[in-house]
Design a protein around this motif. Structure first.
Motif, PDB file in Angstrom:
ATOM      1  N   PHE A 280     -27.157  33.671   6.800  1.00  0.00           N
ATOM      2  CA  PHE A 280     -26.979  35.051   7.273  1.00  0.00           C
ATOM      3  C   PHE A 280     -26.724  36.012   6.108  1.00  0.00           C
ATOM      4  O   PHE A 280     -27.364  37.056   5.996  1.00  0.00           O
ATOM      5  CB  PHE A 280     -25.821  35.090   8.267  1.00  0.00           C
ATOM      6  N   LEU A 281     -25.801  35.656   5.222  1.00  0.00           N
ATOM      7  CA  LEU A 281     -25.412  36.573   4.153  1.00  0.00           C
ATOM      8  C   LEU A 281     -26.466  36.678   3.051  1.00  0.00           C
ATOM      9  O   LEU A 281     -26.641  37.742   2.454  1.00  0.00           O
ATOM     10  CB  LEU A 281     -24.073  36.135   3.553  1.00  0.00           C
ATOM     11  N   SER A 282     -27.180  35.589   2.772  1.00  0.00           N
ATOM     12  CA  SER A 282     -28.190  35.657   1.713  1.00  0.00           C
ATOM     13  C   SER A 282     -29.347  36.557   2.125  1.00  0.00           C
ATOM     14  O   SER A 282     -29.847  37.365   1.333  1.00  0.00           O
ATOM     15  CB  SER A 282     -28.696  34.258   1.360  1.00  0.00           C
ATOM     16  N   VAL A 283     -29.776  36.452   3.389  1.00  0.00           N
ATOM     17  CA  VAL A 283     -30.863  37.329   3.837  1.00  0.00           C
ATOM     18  C   VAL A 283     -30.342  38.750   4.074  1.00  0.00           C
ATOM     19  O   VAL A 283     -31.089  39.720   3.937  1.00  0.00           O
ATOM     20  CB  VAL A 283     -31.538  36.752   5.102  1.00  0.00           C
ATOM     21  N   PHE A 284     -29.052  38.890   4.382  1.00  0.00           N
ATOM     22  CA  PHE A 284     -28.394  40.192   4.451  1.00  0.00           C
ATOM     23  C   PHE A 284     -28.575  40.919   3.119  1.00  0.00           C
ATOM     24  O   PHE A 284     -28.974  42.090   3.079  1.00  0.00           O
ATOM     25  CB  PHE A 284     -26.910  39.987   4.764  1.00  0.00           C
ATOM     26  N   ALA A 285     -28.299  40.225   2.026  1.00  0.00           N
ATOM     27  CA  ALA A 285     -28.416  40.836   0.702  1.00  0.00           C
ATOM     28  C   ALA A 285     -29.869  41.142   0.367  1.00  0.00           C
ATOM     29  O   ALA A 285     -30.200  42.233  -0.117  1.00  0.00           O
ATOM     30  CB  ALA A 285     -27.824  39.906  -0.352  1.00  0.00           C
ATOM     31  N   LEU A 286     -30.758  40.192   0.641  1.00  0.00           N
ATOM     32  CA  LEU A 286     -32.170  40.374   0.304  1.00  0.00           C
ATOM     33  C   LEU A 286     -32.776  41.547   1.080  1.00  0.00           C
ATOM     34  O   LEU A 286     -33.503  42.375   0.518  1.00  0.00           O
ATOM     35  CB  LEU A 286     -32.939  39.088   0.598  1.00  0.00           C
TER      36      LEU A 286
END
Length: 506
Positions: A280-286
């Motif tokens: 969730f958080l990695s694609v949030f950043a991307l």
């Protein structure tokens, strides 16, 4: 026809790798379809003359339906067979693409996009669930998931480039028709090279849980996207409240069912819960970096959409490469070490964006985006593998759906939250003292709005407004970059701590 239930670990055969190729191309097309529409919107507007609300629904209804049905379709695939659901979804996606391509009204195109969302929701968890059951050897499985993740990331980035080429040579409906050949190949080869797999004892399918998951996710995604586009208002607040209430009811119901749609006990496993949260958080950043990065490259630095797409390619390539390399690195180091390091690299990449300037070149952004993309690519492979490895093969579809839902919510929230940060700084920093109230309102709406207003002003006033808008937008990017870097760094530390000792693939 080949079939597969729960089997002991075995090495994959040539047929299995051919099946992976078929699954990977299905994922590639779904990812392309999520972004290929962007460049076609002016042509659709000219041809079908949709209202502004209809145009927004043409763009967003696909993701609303997709996110809302992922959990339901993942669980359904575990029950009726993932290959069967995959083939049904492929046929539906192909039919929907034909309808979309030859739509003669906005309502017809919106209906086609709804059908695409329904079909896409069957394809995504089915592909990952099938990989879990086909590749029972852990090292081969993570390599297969790396290919799956590379196709997902590459497809999303290829969408604007493919769309741009098609629109230069054909009419806007061509962006939908590219789906047809791949879907036909999938339907033809799927029964031959992809083994069937399902849960032999699935229990009763709970329609109430399905309805609650839909009632939770669709209003939430709607509220998030609308807030990012138009700001927070009463309608969005009500939608969010409905989604949260339905989500609470869904969780409570899962705790009482003998055969729940999602086994909530999975979240007690550090590997599963950490993987879902990290995904969730990695694609949030991307997604957030892509959102403000695309505007920076086009509206601040003055690149065309195609040039901006090409400048984003190095970051996309780094995401694809690390999706594949991560599968090899976990043979040397533990998944937690590789994943935590990847997130730390993404944090460094986001921190580099703090140095962006309105009068600079694209080099620093490209460097930062390459690092963010590298971390996100590794995270997609490793978190997906950790999620499906945490469950029995019979429940792989439902587990995949949880991961996919986290991914979709991450995209929506990344754009909404980081976009809100950027725009709040932009509106506070924009100098509209020389504009009348109508012009000021338009200029403060978006960076594109300020560019449009500047075109109507005398040269000196236009120059001053453009300089103010660029400086205000870049200051917002700096704040979003700090927030992204902090989130990635904190997630990296959490991964190192929670996955300490996890040596599944080492």
């Amino acid at each position: 026809m080949p079939s597969m239930q729960s089997t002991p670990d075995r090495r994959a055969r040539a047929q299995d790798w051919l099946g992976l190729v078929v699954l990977a191309f299905a994922v590639l097309l779904i990812a392309v379809d999520g972004t290929v529409l962007d460049l076609a919107l002016p042509f659709i507007s000219a041809d079908l003359a949709p209202t502004s609300n209809q145009l927004l629904w043409i763009i967003d209804v696909y993701s609303f339906v997709l996110a809302g049905l992922l959990i339901t379709m993942g669980t359904l695939g575990d029950r009726i067979g993932r290959r069967r659901l995959l083939l049904i979804g492929a046929a539906g996606f192909g039919i929907a693409s034909i309808i979309a391509a030859f739509s003669v009204s906005p309502e017809m195109l919106i209906a086609a996009r709804v059908l695409q969302g329904v079909s896409g929701a069957t394809l995504m968890p089915a592909t990952l669930g099938l990989i879990r059951t086909i590749f029972t050897d852990s090292r081969q499985r993570i390599m297969a998931i790396g290919v799956w993740g590379a196709m997902a990331g590459g497809g999303a980035a290829a969408g604007p480039l493919v769309g741009g080429w098609l629109l230069e040579h054909f009419w806007w409906g061509s962006v939908f028709l590219i789906n047809i050949p791949v879907m036909l190949v999938l339907i033809a080869l799927g029964p031959l090279v992809i083994p069937e797999s399902k849960d032999p004892n699935p229990g009763k399918f709970d329609l109430v849980s399905s309805a609650l998951s839909l009632a939770a996710l669709v209003p939430l995604v709607f509220a998030i996207k609308e807030t990012a586009t138009h700001g927070f208002d009463t309608v969005n607040a009500v939608a969010a409240a409905i989604g949260i209430a339905a989500g609470i009811a869904f969780v409570r119901r899962q705790r009482t069912l003998e055969s729940p749609m999602i086994d909530l006990r999975l979240f007690a496993k550090p590997a599963f819960s950490t993987a879902v949260f990290t995904n969730f958080l990695s694609v949030f950043a991307l997604a957030g970096v892509l959102f403000f990065g695309a505007q920076y490259l086009q509206l601040v630095l003055g690149n065309s959409p195609l040039q901006a797409g090409l400048l984003l390619l190095p970051g996309t390539v780094s995401s694809i490469v690390t999706s594949l390399i991560a599968a090899y690195l976990v043979r040397i180091w533990s998944p937690g070490t590789v994943l935590g390091t990847g997130l730390a690299v993404a944090a460094v990449g986001a921190a580099l964006l703090i140095g962006l300037r309105a009068d600079g070149g694209p080099g620093l952004f490209i460097a930062g985006f390459v690092l963010v993309g590298a971390g996100a690519g590794a995270a997609l492979t490793l978190t997906s593998d950790l999620v499906v490895s945490a469950v029995e093969p019979e429940r792989a579809g439902a587990a995949s759906a949880v991961s996919e839902t986290a991914y979709e919510l991450g995209i929506a929230l990344g754009v909404a939250i980081l976009g809100t940060v950027v725009m709040s700084y932009f509106r506070r920093g924009l100098d509209v003292s020389g504009l009348d109230p109508v012009q000021a309102l338009s200029a403060q709406e978006t960076l594109g709005g300020s560019v449009a207003v500047a075109r109507t002003l005398p040269s000196r006033a236009a120059e001053l407004l453009s300089e103010s808008a660029d400086a205000a937008f870049v200051s917002g990017m700096h704040a979003a970059a700090v927030a992204t870097s902090v989130v990635m760094a904190a997630t990296s530390i959490a991964v190192f701590v929670r996955l300490r000792g996890n040596t599944t693939h080492a």
